[in-house]
Design a protein around this motif. Structure first.
Motif, PDB file in Angstrom:
ATOM      1  N   TRP A 143      -3.134   5.969  -1.303  1.00  0.00           N
ATOM      2  CA  TRP A 143      -3.103   6.289  -2.720  1.00  0.00           C
ATOM      3  C   TRP A 143      -3.507   5.083  -3.562  1.00  0.00           C
ATOM      4  O   TRP A 143      -4.446   5.132  -4.340  1.00  0.00           O
ATOM      5  CB  TRP A 143      -1.717   6.795  -3.099  1.00  0.00           C
ATOM      6  N   GLN A 144      -2.787   3.977  -3.416  1.00  0.00           N
ATOM      7  CA  GLN A 144      -3.092   2.764  -4.152  1.00  0.00           C
ATOM      8  C   GLN A 144      -2.684   1.557  -3.319  1.00  0.00           C
ATOM      9  O   GLN A 144      -1.806   1.643  -2.453  1.00  0.00           O
ATOM     10  CB  GLN A 144      -2.357   2.715  -5.495  1.00  0.00           C
ATOM     11  N   LYS A 145      -3.312   0.429  -3.603  1.00  0.00           N
ATOM     12  CA  LYS A 145      -2.940  -0.808  -2.923  1.00  0.00           C
ATOM     13  C   LYS A 145      -2.954  -1.961  -3.909  1.00  0.00           C
ATOM     14  O   LYS A 145      -3.684  -1.952  -4.904  1.00  0.00           O
ATOM     15  CB  LYS A 145      -3.886  -1.109  -1.762  1.00  0.00           C
ATOM     16  N   CYS A 146      -2.117  -2.943  -3.641  1.00  0.00           N
ATOM     17  CA  CYS A 146      -2.067  -4.180  -4.413  1.00  0.00           C
ATOM     18  C   CYS A 146      -2.149  -5.319  -3.404  1.00  0.00           C
ATOM     19  O   CYS A 146      -1.229  -5.511  -2.605  1.00  0.00           O
ATOM     20  CB  CYS A 146      -0.779  -4.281  -5.228  1.00  0.00           C
TER      21      CYS A 146
ATOM     22  N   VAL B  32       1.655  -0.454  -9.817  1.00  0.00           N
ATOM     23  CA  VAL B  32       0.655   0.593  -9.607  1.00  0.00           C
ATOM     24  C   VAL B  32       0.951   1.410  -8.354  1.00  0.00           C
ATOM     25  O   VAL B  32       0.784   2.631  -8.343  1.00  0.00           O
ATOM     26  CB  VAL B  32      -0.751  -0.033  -9.542  1.00  0.00           C
ATOM     27  N   VAL B  33       1.414   0.753  -7.297  1.00  0.00           N
ATOM     28  CA  VAL B  33       1.655   1.465  -6.031  1.00  0.00           C
ATOM     29  C   VAL B  33       2.853   2.396  -6.107  1.00  0.00           C
ATOM     30  O   VAL B  33       3.066   3.212  -5.204  1.00  0.00           O
ATOM     31  CB  VAL B  33       1.833   0.475  -4.853  1.00  0.00           C
TER      32      VAL B  33
ATOM     33  N   ARG C  39       0.851  -1.193   0.000  1.00  0.00           N
ATOM     34  CA  ARG C  39       0.000   0.000   0.000  1.00  0.00           C
ATOM     35  C   ARG C  39       0.884   1.240   0.000  1.00  0.00           C
ATOM     36  O   ARG C  39       1.841   1.313   0.770  1.00  0.00           O
ATOM     37  CB  ARG C  39      -0.907   0.019   1.242  1.00  0.00           C
ATOM     38  N   ARG C  40       0.531   2.199  -0.844  1.00  0.00           N
ATOM     39  CA  ARG C  40       1.259   3.468  -0.891  1.00  0.00           C
ATOM     40  C   ARG C  40       0.350   4.570  -0.351  1.00  0.00           C
ATOM     41  O   ARG C  40      -0.814   4.678  -0.736  1.00  0.00           O
ATOM     42  CB  ARG C  40       1.653   3.807  -2.327  1.00  0.00           C
TER      43      ARG C  40
ATOM     44  N   ASP D  89       0.319  -6.236 -12.496  1.00  0.00           N
ATOM     45  CA  ASP D  89      -0.456  -5.098 -11.986  1.00  0.00           C
ATOM     46  C   ASP D  89       0.403  -3.843 -12.100  1.00  0.00           C
ATOM     47  O   ASP D  89       0.905  -3.311 -11.110  1.00  0.00           O
ATOM     48  CB  ASP D  89      -0.862  -5.363 -10.536  1.00  0.00           C
TER      49      ASP D  89
ATOM     50  N   ARG E 181      -7.435  -4.770 -13.236  1.00  0.00           N
ATOM     51  CA  ARG E 181      -7.785  -3.601 -12.419  1.00  0.00           C
ATOM     52  C   ARG E 181      -9.156  -3.060 -12.825  1.00  0.00           C
ATOM     53  O   ARG E 181      -9.476  -2.985 -14.009  1.00  0.00           O
ATOM     54  CB  ARG E 181      -6.760  -2.493 -12.615  1.00  0.00           C
TER      55      ARG E 181
ATOM     56  N   THR F 269     -10.434   2.675 -10.381  1.00  0.00           N
ATOM     57  CA  THR F 269      -9.426   2.885  -9.339  1.00  0.00           C
ATOM     58  C   THR F 269      -8.150   3.504  -9.887  1.00  0.00           C
ATOM     59  O   THR F 269      -7.229   3.788  -9.132  1.00  0.00           O
ATOM     60  CB  THR F 269      -9.070   1.556  -8.641  1.00  0.00           C
ATOM     61  N   ILE F 270      -8.088   3.706 -11.211  1.00  0.00           N
ATOM     62  CA  ILE F 270      -6.887   4.252 -11.847  1.00  0.00           C
ATOM     63  C   ILE F 270      -7.058   5.762 -12.009  1.00  0.00           C
ATOM     64  O   ILE F 270      -7.953   6.213 -12.729  1.00  0.00           O
ATOM     65  CB  ILE F 270      -6.630   3.593 -13.212  1.00  0.00           C
TER      66      ILE F 270
END
Length: 255
Positions: A103-106, A213-214, A94-95, A189, A129, A133-134
């Motif tokens: 901000w984003q999570k994977c 993505v993160v 997670r960022r 991802d 995705r 969420t993008i």
């Protein structure tokens, strides 16, 4: 799908801006002298690390540290306790931005070997995705976060969508169990981005990469026009090269 026979630990990485006279994007001349080239961006460093038993505890600490003038961002990695696994693997990532907001999570598990055994911890498959969420679109200028440097880049392609991944998974399932170890995973991802560098003779070199993505964030500062113009030019050159390759060899491009 693996059995959850482990307990997670959450590792917090706190990144700060590298001290400098002015926080801004720049091409470091000293770096060019040392390495022969440099990219537009700025330096960061990991200033603190924390270990927590739950995500809630981790996020509480992030809120305490958020909005510090020197803080760049936070990265939280979930790892399994009680065993060994490949360095760099994580159950989730997670960022968080400098204000503490997620901000984003994977949450695609990237761990397939634990205590010397080949076993998936959780579902390691990447199914695409939800594009809602993008936050970016193709052609946007972004930051790509590394361990000690943040470089400017421009988005070529977005991460694969759920619809895009459906036929890929269907083909995967028809291959049988012998191919189960190469199914789409957390490495898929990712964005496709284009970047460039400046060499010691002033030449421009460019390339592409696939950051997770993160690790793709919005610009922290105003992007100088000359950097933005060069990124767009490099993107156009790679797109043209790609189209030329397709016309000669078909759609199976080498990247």
């Amino acid at each position: 799908m693996g059995t959850r026979n482990y307990k997670s630990i959450f590792i917090l990485h706190v990144y700060k801006f590298e001290p400098c006279e002015k926080l801004a994007y720049r091409v470091d001349k000293d770096k060019i002298e040392r390495k022969g080239y440099a990219e537009p961006g700025f330096g960061i460093f990991e200033s603190e690390t924390g270990f927590f038993e739950s995500l809630a505890q981790t996020e509480k600490q992030i809120r305490k540290l958020a909005n510090d003038v020197d803080t760049y961002s936070f990265l939280v990695e979930e790892k399994p306790m009680g065993g060994t696994f490949y360095t760099g693997d994580a159950l989730s990532r997670r960022r968080y931005l400098r204000d503490g907001k997620l901000w984003q999570k994977c949450e695609v598990s990237g761990i397939r070997r634990f205590n010397g055994k080949n076993v998936d911890l959780g579902d390691t498959g990447f199914y695409g995705r939800d594009l809602k969420t993008i936050p970016f679109k193709e052609g946007d200028i972004v930051e790509i976060v590394g361990q000690d440097f943040v470089r400017l880049a421009i988005i070529w392609n977005l991460p694969p969508s759920v619809e895009y991944m459906k036929p890929i998974w269907e083909r995967h399932r028809t291959r049988g169990k012998d191919f189960s170890f190469i199914h789409p995973d957390d490495s898929d991802d990712a964005y496709t981005v284009v970047y460039y560098n400046v060499s010691n003779d002033g030449e421009i070199g460019y390339g592409h990469s696939h950051p997770a993505v993160v690790n793709v964030l919005p610009p922290s500062f105003p992007v100088p026009r000359k950097f933005a113009t060069e990124l767009r030019r490099c993107l156009k050159m790679l797109q043209d090269e790609c189209e030329q390759y397709k016309s000669e060899y078909g759609n199976d491009i080498p990247f």
